[in-house]
Design an enzyme around this catalytic site. Sequence first.
Site, PDB file in Angstrom:
ATOM      1  N   GLU A 171       0.821  -1.222   0.000  1.00 45.12           N
ATOM      2  CA  GLU A 171       0.000   0.000   0.000  1.00 45.12           C
ATOM      3  C   GLU A 171       0.849   1.264   0.000  1.00 45.12           C
ATOM      4  O   GLU A 171       0.358   2.348   0.292  1.00 45.12           O
ATOM      5  CB  GLU A 171      -0.932   0.017   1.235  1.00 45.12           C
ATOM      6  CG  GLU A 171      -1.880  -1.155   1.333  1.00 45.12           C
ATOM      7  CD  GLU A 171      -2.993  -1.136   0.285  1.00 45.12           C
ATOM      8  OE1 GLU A 171      -2.823  -0.514  -0.778  1.00 45.12           O
ATOM      9  OE2 GLU A 171      -4.026  -1.767   0.554  1.00 45.12           O
TER      10      GLU A 171
ATOM     11  N   TYR B  10     -13.717  15.030  19.618  1.00 45.42           N
ATOM     12  CA  TYR B  10     -12.370  14.525  19.331  1.00 45.42           C
ATOM     13  C   TYR B  10     -12.219  14.007  17.910  1.00 45.42           C
ATOM     14  O   TYR B  10     -11.151  14.128  17.309  1.00 45.42           O
ATOM     15  CB  TYR B  10     -11.937  13.479  20.374  1.00 45.42           C
ATOM     16  CG  TYR B  10     -11.045  14.127  21.403  1.00 45.42           C
ATOM     17  CD1 TYR B  10     -11.564  15.100  22.239  1.00 45.42           C
ATOM     18  CD2 TYR B  10      -9.694  13.844  21.476  1.00 45.42           C
ATOM     19  CE1 TYR B  10     -10.743  15.755  23.150  1.00 45.42           C
ATOM     20  CE2 TYR B  10      -8.871  14.493  22.380  1.00 45.42           C
ATOM     21  CZ  TYR B  10      -9.403  15.447  23.213  1.00 45.42           C
ATOM     22  OH  TYR B  10      -8.598  16.103  24.087  1.00 45.42           O
TER      23      TYR B  10
HETATM   24  P1  13P Z   1       0.586  -5.237   3.337  1.00 43.16           P
HETATM   25  O1  13P Z   1       0.776  -6.501   4.127  1.00 43.16           O
HETATM   26  O2  13P Z   1       1.240  -5.274   1.989  1.00 43.16           O
HETATM   27  O3  13P Z   1       0.990  -4.020   4.159  1.00 43.16           O
HETATM   28  O4  13P Z   1      -0.963  -5.085   3.065  1.00 43.16           O
HETATM   29  C1  13P Z   1      -1.842  -5.232   4.146  1.00 43.16           C
HETATM   30  C2  13P Z   1      -3.061  -4.400   3.969  1.00 43.16           C
HETATM   31  O5  13P Z   1      -3.568  -3.875   4.915  1.00 43.16           O
HETATM   32  C3  13P Z   1      -3.636  -4.262   2.626  1.00 43.16           C
HETATM   33  O6  13P Z   1      -4.593  -3.254   2.616  1.00 43.16           O
END
Ligand code: 13P
Length: 211
Positions: free
Chosen positions: A73, A119
């Site tokens: 990501e 908050y």
């Molecule tokens: P990654 O393990 O590549 O960080 O991906 C996990 C995730 O949350 C995908 O949206």
Amino acid sequence: MSEVRLRDEMARLCRSLFERGFSVGSAGNVSARVGDGLLITPTNSCLGFLDPARISKLDSNGHHAGGDPPSKEIFLHRAFYDSRPSVGAVVHLHSTFATAWSCLTDIDPEDCLPPLTPYAVMRVGRVRLIPYTRPGDPRTGELIRALEGRHAAVLLAHHGPVVTAGNLRSAVYAAEELEETARLLVTLRGMPTRMLGAEQVDELTRVFSAP
Ligand code: 13P
């Protein structure tokens, strides 16, 4: 903060998120700026068991410069760093209530987390819903860039929140605040509910302005 301390802090805060159920399995990823680039959690890593020395490092051009291979990501993290210069850290979770909220058909995409508590307004601000893309799709980054830095947080439809702040600790706190607000919204769903008014939101934004 030195890179060594930031690595330790990232592992500690991620473990805390995992232990309190804000992330499960290998879901979620967290990043923070360091002087000469970015630290980001490795792909397929569990936030509960990060080895600080193996957290991925990217150089200032976004190239992998050390540690395990970075989260897939990375596109959505870099989109925030590039479009909001004040951002020092990014937290992406699949936290349960925010993800449930992102699947509803009747939320306002422009302002998808109604102002229920001060908050959430102070720490998270106005949240935009990003249409569904598959995890790791670079188009998610493009959709975030198109917002031109107007939002500190977004909710990815069917997927989960992405929350930013000036530093790692504040980004984690803001992600927790977003999740708890979603939990309140789900709890109150179907009950006549009074939201904060525009004047109250304006006052909070003025006094506590979100990063
Ligand atoms: P990654 O393990 O590549 O960080 O991906 C996990 C995730 O949350 C995908 O949206």
